[in-house]
Structure formats: C-alpha cells, structure tokens
Design a protein around this motif. Structure first.
Motif, PDB file in Angstrom:
ATOM      1  N   ILE A 214      62.110  33.805  53.553  1.00  0.00           N
ATOM      2  CA  ILE A 214      63.966  32.784  53.027  1.00  0.00           C
ATOM      3  C   ILE A 214      64.767  32.775  54.097  1.00  0.00           C
ATOM      4  CG2 ILE A 214      65.441  33.237  51.477  1.00  0.00           C
ATOM      5  CD1 ILE A 214      64.015  34.707  49.710  1.00  0.00           C
TER       6      ILE A 214
ATOM      7  N   ILE B  47      61.444  27.814  52.272  1.00  0.00           N
ATOM      8  CA  ILE B  47      61.067  27.979  51.086  1.00  0.00           C
ATOM      9  C   ILE B  47      61.898  26.947  49.311  1.00  0.00           C
ATOM     10  CG2 ILE B  47      61.020  30.263  48.778  1.00  0.00           C
ATOM     11  CD1 ILE B  47      58.681  30.046  51.896  1.00  0.00           C
TER      12      ILE B  47
ATOM     13  N   ASN C 168      58.270  38.037  53.963  1.00  0.00           N
ATOM     14  CA  ASN C 168      58.532  37.244  53.494  1.00  0.00           C
ATOM     15  C   ASN C 168      60.809  37.247  52.659  1.00  0.00           C
ATOM     16  OD1 ASN C 168      56.426  36.376  50.810  1.00  0.00           O
ATOM     17  ND2 ASN C 168      57.171  37.910  50.036  1.00  0.00           N
TER      18      ASN C 168
ATOM     19  N   VAL D 116      62.628  31.146  44.334  1.00  0.00           N
ATOM     20  CA  VAL D 116      61.889  32.582  45.096  1.00  0.00           C
ATOM     21  C   VAL D 116      62.031  32.926  43.510  1.00  0.00           C
ATOM     22  CG1 VAL D 116      63.239  34.335  45.740  1.00  0.00           C
ATOM     23  CG2 VAL D 116      63.034  32.585  47.001  1.00  0.00           C
TER      24      VAL D 116
ATOM     25  N   CYS E 193      57.555  35.702  45.552  1.00  0.00           N
ATOM     26  CA  CYS E 193      58.121  36.654  44.361  1.00  0.00           C
ATOM     27  C   CYS E 193      58.187  37.576  45.668  1.00  0.00           C
ATOM     28  CB  CYS E 193      56.843  36.329  43.738  1.00  0.00           C
ATOM     29  SG  CYS E 193      55.395  37.335  43.835  1.00  0.00           S
TER      30      CYS E 193
END
Length: 399
Positions: free
Chosen positions: A96, A101, A92, A104, A79
């Motif tokens: 991505i 991932i 993060n 999200v 997140c």
C-alpha cells in the motif's frame, strides 16, 4: 488508461452514470439487484482515479473472492483480514505504501486498527466504497464498527467520495445508509428490483424435511438451501449427507479453510447443494444455481431477496421456494429480543423496526396476491402481475 484491457464488455446505462458520478467526486448510493454488476461501478473508477479505492466489505470470503478475480485481470488489489498472519499483513501494508495498489478491501473493524490507520493515513483515498451497504444495519446488535465509519474519516482528517452499494434497500434503509456513512447529499440510482426469471412459491408445512426431500428428488439441478440458524444448518447437512446427497455446509462458525473448500467445491460442481446461513453468498458469482430453498423464514424481505437472488445469475429460469411454519416466528422473535444496546430508547426503536420488517415477511408468506408485485411494492416500485412466475398467480390464472 485503457479500461477495455480489463473490462471488455458494454456497460449498462445506470452503471455508466454511477461511474461518472463518483469520478466527479459526488457521493452516490446505488441500488442494483443481485447479479447486476455492482462491483464494476467502483473497480473502473479505481483504475481511473489517482489515489486508492478503499472497499469496506462485510465478509472475508467476499473480499477474498473479489481480490482473486481482480488479480486474474492484472489489477493490483489486496485485502487485509483476520485470516492473515502478521507477516502477510506487514507485506500488504508495504505494498500500500509503495503506491502501486489500486483497491484495498477491509472490514469496518479494520478501520479501527492502529497499524492500519497509521499506514492508510500516509496515502490518498479517492473513493470509499461500502459494498453490501444494507449490512450497515448489522451495527444494531453485533457489529458496532459498521455504525462508526464516520470516526474513521475524522481520524484520517478528510472524507473521500463515498459510494454505497446494495441489492436491497427501501426508503428507510437508504436514509439509514446516508446517515451511518455521513454522506453529503448523495445521488441515488435505482435499477428495477424484480427478478422476473425467478419463480416464487411459499409452502406452509409442518414437515419441512419431507417437503425438501420431495423437492430435491424431483429437481436434479444445482441449488442452495438457506437456514436461519447454525443448528438447523448442521442438522439438515447431516441428514442429507446421510441420505447420500452431494451436499456441503457453510456458516460463520466454520474454520476459514473449511469455508474456502466448501465454496470452491460448490463452485466447481463437486457439490450439488450447499446448506448455509446468511454468511454465504454476498457478491459471490456462481453461475448455474437453478433454485434456492429458504428453509426457515427470513428476518426481512431484504434478506429473502438477497438469498433468492443467488439463483440464476445467468438470467435463465430458476425457482425460489420458501418453507414456512409457525415455529419460524418464535425463532425470529428470539433473535429480535436478543439485540442489545446500552441506550434503552435506541434499543426500543431498533426492535420496533425489526418487528416491522419481520411482519412484512409474514405478510409475504400469507398474501394471495402476486409475489413479484409484493416484493416490488416493498421497494417502492410498480410492476404488472407476473401471471405465471409465482405460485399465487399461477393458481389464479389457471382457475
């Protein structure tokens, strides 16, 4: 992919239908009661689809809780929220872009962030999920971004398959969800809303504190106490703490680390009661809650069902008690009149709708009919009288 490696349980028929619908790239609205297993309907497709599943969540606590649970299962999820510093957000974003991932989680406000837009535009979004979709109505007053999601689709140049999930929506709210998300002829799946294992009672009183204390003295189980305002929350928390109750406090103005500690202590039974506003509860799976006391009348039937639905996620007997006096009416009217919008015509319509919802809540407080039937009828469903699982029926069939 071996889905059973991550989700080793039998899906309900309606969950299967929702999953197949979104995998086949068809927009979908799913109305499933609290505790029914809404998150599975997008977490399983996320593992099957090749691109990212982007989940819009209304509360940081909710998104962080779901990400923690997914990571425990070995599912790659993250997140991005305002609690994170720039370094963690950058880390993060790189994950991505790295392509590993699957899920999200962000808020609607994050969709307007330039850095997020730059990153997310470089990956493929196969599924766009609006979790707790009834909160889209929050765009009318204090979270405008929830009403501007279609602008995000314009900015990335395409509209992914959309899945909207909520435990509480009548026909008007379904239409609003469809419009605010710019959905394309969504298929609508609805499960039975009635929580037949919850006993409902409305208590009209001029001394709520006394009624609550009497109830807590007789009821030694784990419970939630919902308040409409932060002020009432804090006053009630101070009073109960002073009397020696193992009680916690949770509302939107607390520091993030305080909220995490309160939620964790409550989940781990270090606290018996949690006094909270609507900021607590959505999507958070805490078993063994045996009662919910709604200390001040809610703004709508939807809010009441959301709050009381935190009880008995294990399916066992629980109680939902609503305390009511006329001062609650003034508080709710104040909230409605405080809504602002630049468009006077639109503002008038919003206020009218809010008053209509609140008046239904008042009808619930004063009806002498079955409370389970009242709620089901509000959501356009028909059930028989509960006979013994609400105070009205209990009184009727005893006499």
């Amino acid at each position: 992919m071996d889905i059973k490696k991550y989700f080793n349980f039998e899906l309900k028929p309606i969950q299967n239908k929702i999953i197949k619908t979104v995998i086949n790239a068809t927009d979908c609205i799913a109305l499933l009661p609290t505790g029914y297993g809404k998150s599975v309907t997008f977490q399983i497709p996320a593992l099957i689809l090749s691109g990212i599943t982007l989940v819009i969540s209304p509360l940081i606590a909710l998104m962080e809780d779901q990400v923690r649970n997914l990571k425990r299962k070995g599912i790659k999820a993250l997140c991005i929220n305002s609690n994170q510093d720039d370094e963690l957000q950058a880390y993060n974003y790189n994950l991505i872009l790295g392509g590993s991932i699957k899920l999200v989680y962000v808020s609607a406000e994050r969709l307007q962030n330039k850095t997020f837009l730059r990153v997310i535009s470089k990956v493929k979004i196969d599924l766009f999920v609006c979790d707790e979709a009834h909160t889209l109505s929050w765009s009318e007053g204090f979270r405008a971004a929830l009403g501007e999601i279609p602008l995000f689709f314009e900015r990335i140049g395409y509209q992914p398959t959309i899945l909207a999930l909520t435990a509480t929506a009548n026909g008007d709210m379904v239409s609003k969800i469809t419009s605010l998300l710019s959905m394309k002829n969504p298929i609508i799946y609805t499960a039975l809303f009635d929580k037949s294992n919850i006993y409902y009672r409305v208590i009209k009183t001029s001394n709520k504190l006394k009624v609550l204390l009497d109830y807590l003295k007789k009821n030694n189980s784990k419970g939630l106490i919902y308040c409409l305002t932060i002020k009432t929350c804090e006053l009630l928390y101070s009073e109960l703490k002073k009397l020696g109750f193992r009680v916690g406090l949770y509302h939107g103005m607390l520091q993030a680390d305080v909220k995490v500690k309160m939620q964790t202590d409550y989940a781990n039974d270090k606290l018996k009661y949690l006094i909270c506003t609507n900021a607590f509860g959505m999507g958070i799976d805490i078993a063994g809650i045996r009662f919910v006391v709604v200390y001040e009348i809610c703004q709508s039937i939807e809010d009441f069902v959301q709050q009381t639905g935190r009880a008995s996620r294990d399916g066992l007997y629980a109680e939902a008690i609503l305390l009511f006096n006329k001062t609650d009416i003034n508080t709710n009217h104040y909230f409605i009149e405080s809504i602002k919008d630049k468009d006077d015509k639109k503002l008038g319509q919003i206020k009218k709708q809010r008053y209509q919802k609140f008046n239904k809540m008042l009808d619930f407080c004063f009806t002498k009919k079955c409370l389970h039937q009242f709620i089901s009828k509000y959501f356009n469903q028909q059930i028989a009288e509960c006979r013994c699982m609400c105070y009205n029926c209990q009184k009727k069939y005893k006499n």
